[in-house]
Design an enzyme around this catalytic site. Structure first.
Site, PDB file in Angstrom:
ATOM      1  N   LYS A 175     -15.972 -35.676  24.448  1.00  0.00           N
ATOM      2  CA  LYS A 175     -15.002 -36.581  25.036  1.00  0.00           C
ATOM      3  C   LYS A 175     -13.599 -35.970  25.045  1.00  0.00           C
ATOM      4  O   LYS A 175     -12.802 -35.718  24.021  1.00  0.00           O
ATOM      5  CB  LYS A 175     -14.844 -37.833  24.370  1.00  0.00           C
ATOM      6  CG  LYS A 175     -14.573 -39.264  24.995  1.00  0.00           C
ATOM      7  CD  LYS A 175     -13.361 -38.975  25.525  1.00  0.00           C
ATOM      8  CE  LYS A 175     -12.163 -39.359  24.379  1.00  0.00           C
ATOM      9  NZ  LYS A 175     -10.694 -39.270  24.907  1.00  0.00           N
ATOM     10  N   GLU A 249      -8.703 -32.510  12.336  1.00  0.00           N
ATOM     11  CA  GLU A 249      -7.573 -31.405  12.419  1.00  0.00           C
ATOM     12  C   GLU A 249      -6.492 -32.268  13.081  1.00  0.00           C
ATOM     13  O   GLU A 249      -6.795 -32.512  14.416  1.00  0.00           O
ATOM     14  CB  GLU A 249      -7.877 -30.311  13.021  1.00  0.00           C
ATOM     15  CG  GLU A 249      -6.523 -29.337  13.225  1.00  0.00           C
ATOM     16  CD  GLU A 249      -6.823 -27.963  13.709  1.00  0.00           C
ATOM     17  OE1 GLU A 249      -5.879 -27.761  14.296  1.00  0.00           O
ATOM     18  OE2 GLU A 249      -8.008 -27.221  13.374  1.00  0.00           O
ATOM     19  N   CYS A 283      -0.299 -27.759  17.888  1.00  0.00           N
ATOM     20  CA  CYS A 283      -0.360 -28.612  16.549  1.00  0.00           C
ATOM     21  C   CYS A 283       0.461 -27.428  15.167  1.00  0.00           C
ATOM     22  O   CYS A 283       0.932 -27.940  14.215  1.00  0.00           O
ATOM     23  CB  CYS A 283      -1.800 -28.412  16.006  1.00  0.00           C
ATOM     24  SG  CYS A 283      -2.593 -29.875  16.814  1.00  0.00           S
ATOM     25  N   GLU A 380       6.260 -35.472  13.501  1.00  0.00           N
ATOM     26  CA  GLU A 380       5.915 -34.277  14.398  1.00  0.00           C
ATOM     27  C   GLU A 380       6.473 -34.623  15.852  1.00  0.00           C
ATOM     28  O   GLU A 380       6.414 -35.518  16.367  1.00  0.00           O
ATOM     29  CB  GLU A 380       4.119 -34.401  14.691  1.00  0.00           C
ATOM     30  CG  GLU A 380       3.679 -33.219  15.443  1.00  0.00           C
ATOM     31  CD  GLU A 380       2.294 -33.273  15.502  1.00  0.00           C
ATOM     32  OE1 GLU A 380       1.654 -32.202  15.390  1.00  0.00           O
ATOM     33  OE2 GLU A 380       1.706 -34.379  15.713  1.00  0.00           O
TER      34      GLU A 380
END
Length: 482
Positions: A175, A249, A283, A380
């Site tokens: 997905k 992750e 990331c 983040e």
């Protein structure tokens, strides 16, 4: 406008779900494709197709499975330029940069599949006991697995997860992010034409609700998820309730610690690349910079100069270095973080404002005077922002680098052996010393803290993709009683 479909059991099918999702080119803000988001019924169908194909796929020899994966990899390599252009259109990555990452992902897929040829799917272990007694450890595929990928590296994230899963004998339902499905659809078209059996790879398009249905499915034995911390917690909860596995992750707020004895100009060039490449949408982007006070002025000057070379534009233009952010929501996050820092006393040296032009652009931005009360140092950002904090010594830099709820990766620049040894203890999955993004195919890691869970890479990826069982064989069968 292209209408996208699911690939289930080797057939392209219109999703059953009714909600229509548009795919938008972030450089132009124009819709370029759409699809109906898959629902639980679509997920059930895909999982059933994967289950039906799994036994036959698992009974192939390892060498034969690796051969099929290599054939797909070769087909991908032949269409690398096309895939890089699709990534550019769906999420903004400049085509030159995109091509580099597609080529790297193909090489990574081959290397990961090849590791199956030496992985101990069956081994005999020694132990005390009568002569002729034997204990074997056999690692079986899990069965049906799922891969849910983010929007920032559509090709690389899919291929990075699939090598060990497929080579170990599992079948997979993928997905992709609803923001960037175009390149993933093309990957599956190439898979279907390169000899992978129907049902081994299945594609379900959709949004977060589709991903939740996949994570919650009782017949999906492992979910490999890359994405936000919040979504990762939901995946971990769903799989845990069903006693199924997950590899997560998640987000990062990766620090950079720069020692006094290095060349500040050379390091500034490296940090500019690590902070601004892919518009900071990685990331492991460099999101917190701690520089020794003795070289801070020279480093800041050089980083500002480097940032100004990151020209903004449509990634289809070869001159573009900095493409757009993926959408307005992501740009708003970046803008909010910078404005929060400025309000609390930070200084903008370059960038720091949304340009007046179509597209979700934001310039390469350098901040100083930041502290740990600011969003740009604690949350983040996922954008082209380099916040710099000056530290008195290397030890302070390491201490502040470790003080985060994230633990994905860290980069350290130093020539001091003692400092290198100290950096190895940072609570992160990967520590890079004097080179960002280094390491070969044998590396393995597990994110720390809120950055995820589950070791991956090299042998660890195969351990996660298989279930060990012990077969103990006695020296002789019991004699028949007479």
């Amino acid at each position: 406008m292209e209408t996208l479909q699911n690939l289930i059991g080797g057939r392209w099918e219109e999703p059953v779900g009714e909600d229509v999702v548009a795919v938008v080119n972030p450089a132009t803000e124009e819709a370029i494709a759409n699809f109906r988001a898959g629902n639980a019924e679509d997920v059930d169908h895909a999982v059933a197709a994967a289950g039906a194909a799994q036994h036959e796929w698992a009974t192939l020899t390892v060498a034969r499975r690796v051969e099929r994966i290599h054939a797909w990899a070769e087909a991908i390599a032949a269409h690398a330029a096309e895939l890089a252009e699709l990534e550019c259109r769906e999420m903004g990555k400049p085509v030159g940069i995109g091509r580099t990452f597609v080529d790297g992902a193909v090489a990574g897929l081959k290397a990961a599949a090849d590791q199956a040829l030496t992985y101990p799917f069956s081994e005999t272990v020694a132990g005390p006991g009568p002569e002729g007694e034997r204990t074997d450890i056999v690692r079986h595929p899990l069965g049906v697995t799922a891969v849910i990928t983010p929007w920032n590296f559509p090709v690389a994230m899919v291929l990075g997860a699939l090598g060990p899963l497929l080579a170990a004998g599992n079948t997979v339902v993928v997905k992709p992010s609803e923001r960037s499905p175009l390149s993933t659809v093309r990957l599956f078209e190439l898979a279907a034409s390169s000899g992978l059996p129907p049902g081994v790879l299945n594609l379900v398009l959709g949004d977060g609700r589709t991903g939740a249905a996949l994570a919650e499915h009782e017949d999906v034995r492992l979910v490999h998820f890359t994405g936000s911390v919040g979504a990762g917690r939901a995946v971990g909860t769903a799989t845990g309730q069903r006693l199924n596995r997950c590899v997560l992750e998640l987000g990062g707020k990766d620090p950079v610690v720069i020692d006094a004895g290095v060349d500040p100009v050379a390091i500034a060039q490296a940090v500019a690349f690590g902070a601004f490449i892919n518009t900071g949408q990685i990331c492991t982007s460099m999101e917190r910079i701690y520089v020794h006070e003795r070289i801070a002025d020279a480093f800041v000057e050089a980083l500002v100069a480097a940032a100004r070379t990151f020209t903004i534009g449509d990634g289809l233009d070869p001159a573009t270095v900095l493409g757009p952010l993926v959408d307005a929501r992501q740009r708003d996050t970046v803008r909010r973080h910078v404005e929060d820092a400025v309000t609390k006393g930070a200084t903008v040296h370059t960038g720091g404002a949304v340009p007046e032009r179509p597209g979700y652009f934001y310039p390469a931005t350098v901040l100083t005077g930041v502290d740990d009360t600011m969003l740009v140092m604690t949350e983040e950002t996922f954008g082209p922002v380099a916040p710099i904090s000056v530290v008195a010594d290397f030890e302070e830099g390491l201490t502040r680098a470790a003080a985060s709820r994230y633990g994905l990766a860290a980069t350290v620049y130093t020539d001091d052996p003692e400092h290198i040894a100290a950096a190895a203890h940072l609570p992160v999955g990967v520590v890079w010393v004097n080179q960002w993004q280094g390491g070969g195919p044998e590396r393995l890691y597990e994110p720390a803290r809120d950055s995820g869970m589950g070791a991956t890479g090299a042998r660890a990826a195969y351990d996660a993709a298989t279930r060990p069982a012990t077969v103990h064989i006695a020296a002789t069968a019991p004699a028949v009683a007479r």
